[in-house]
Design an enzyme around this catalytic site. Sequence first.
Site, PDB file in Angstrom:
ATOM      1  N   GLY A  51     -32.653  22.068 -45.942  1.00 58.22           N
ATOM      2  CA  GLY A  51     -33.568  22.960 -44.628  1.00 58.22           C
ATOM      3  C   GLY A  51     -34.796  22.278 -43.960  1.00 58.22           C
ATOM      4  O   GLY A  51     -35.399  21.850 -43.063  1.00 58.22           O
ATOM      5  N   CYS A 101      -3.260  22.137 -28.615  1.00 51.61           N
ATOM      6  CA  CYS A 101      -3.441  20.530 -28.577  1.00 51.61           C
ATOM      7  C   CYS A 101      -1.672  20.280 -28.015  1.00 51.61           C
ATOM      8  O   CYS A 101      -0.894  20.727 -28.644  1.00 51.61           O
ATOM      9  CB  CYS A 101      -3.491  19.894 -29.858  1.00 51.61           C
ATOM     10  SG  CYS A 101      -3.515  18.199 -30.599  1.00 51.61           S
ATOM     11  N   CYS A 104       0.298  17.920 -31.372  1.00 53.65           N
ATOM     12  CA  CYS A 104       0.164  18.818 -32.571  1.00 53.65           C
ATOM     13  C   CYS A 104       0.612  20.192 -32.679  1.00 53.65           C
ATOM     14  O   CYS A 104       0.991  20.508 -32.931  1.00 53.65           O
ATOM     15  CB  CYS A 104      -0.925  18.751 -33.826  1.00 53.65           C
ATOM     16  SG  CYS A 104      -2.363  19.319 -33.881  1.00 53.65           S
ATOM     17  N   CYS A 112      -6.752  18.019 -29.907  1.00 51.84           N
ATOM     18  CA  CYS A 112      -7.405  18.346 -31.006  1.00 51.84           C
ATOM     19  C   CYS A 112      -9.271  17.398 -31.174  1.00 51.84           C
ATOM     20  O   CYS A 112      -8.625  15.902 -31.182  1.00 51.84           O
ATOM     21  CB  CYS A 112      -7.221  17.767 -32.365  1.00 51.84           C
ATOM     22  SG  CYS A 112      -6.031  19.139 -32.443  1.00 51.84           S
ATOM     23  N   CYS A 141      -5.438  15.887 -36.725  1.00 49.03           N
ATOM     24  CA  CYS A 141      -4.604  15.665 -35.498  1.00 49.03           C
ATOM     25  C   CYS A 141      -3.001  15.451 -35.993  1.00 49.03           C
ATOM     26  O   CYS A 141      -1.795  15.750 -35.902  1.00 49.03           O
ATOM     27  CB  CYS A 141      -4.519  15.326 -34.374  1.00 49.03           C
ATOM     28  SG  CYS A 141      -4.149  15.762 -32.706  1.00 49.03           S
TER      29      CYS A 141
END
Length: 286
Positions: free
Chosen positions: A34, A244, A247, A269, A275
């Site tokens: 971080g 989606c 798919c 997607c 996808c």
Amino acid sequence: MKMEVAHTYNYAFLDEGSKKEIRRSVLKAVAIPGYQVPFASREMPIGRGWGTGGLQITLSLIGEKDTLKVIDQGHDDSVNAVSIKRLVQACSNIGTTENSEEATLIQTRHRIPEVPLREDQILVLQVPLPEPLRRVEAKEKDTKRLHAEMDYSSIWLRLYEDIVRWGEITIGADYPSMVNGRYIFNPSPIPRYDLLKLHQAKGLFLFGAGREKKIYAIPPFTDVKPLEFDDYPFEVEKFDGLSCHCCGSQDVFLDEIYDAETGEKRYQCSDTGYCQTQQKERGYVV
């Protein structure tokens, strides 16, 4: 797919001294999760703000045995993703793929792939604004002091003011999070949906900001906790009851699109590589 190395370039474009300096910065970033490590950001053949930080990390780490995937907001075939992929191919011997499970190194902008990373994979994120305290403090020297003293009261106040004014925290992408119980960091403009993928992940996440000259990291198996209040918990984008249209996937991040001819709203997607894989597995026409 592989391309012949262009002999007019050093391998992976950057000179060896530059790559060593960037790798040292990456190692320090991994050692202090971080923490924003300054580095000497080089001039690249793409404009600053278009992924130069992520690209420099990728070029510094890439090797001949690696396979690269490049994503721009989930898409493998966007202008930015294709341009970066061609540049890396033009100055190295690496192969490329659109399947995140086949890639050893993934460079991305605004999305994290749907399939979780493995221990042998590295995800490099392009970051436009690495400083999470920039929302509340304009001066760089003051943000550094606040991080050093772990004084994050101003960012907590910013979240509280959101709740008072709007009844909820309005920050969507770039949602501030605590890393390893020490530093608040900016996860790049990924949606909230992707933020939880960073917590205790198996892969290594590297963040490069070329314009701001900063590198930071989330090592494997590191705690990443979004800032939240007990009575206003962190929430991700929801797509309940939606799937989606290409798919049929449901438990994924979906983009809202409109048919150019009918104006009908559809969902698709965001991760196009995922996808396409799902369409093949389910026998749909790709």
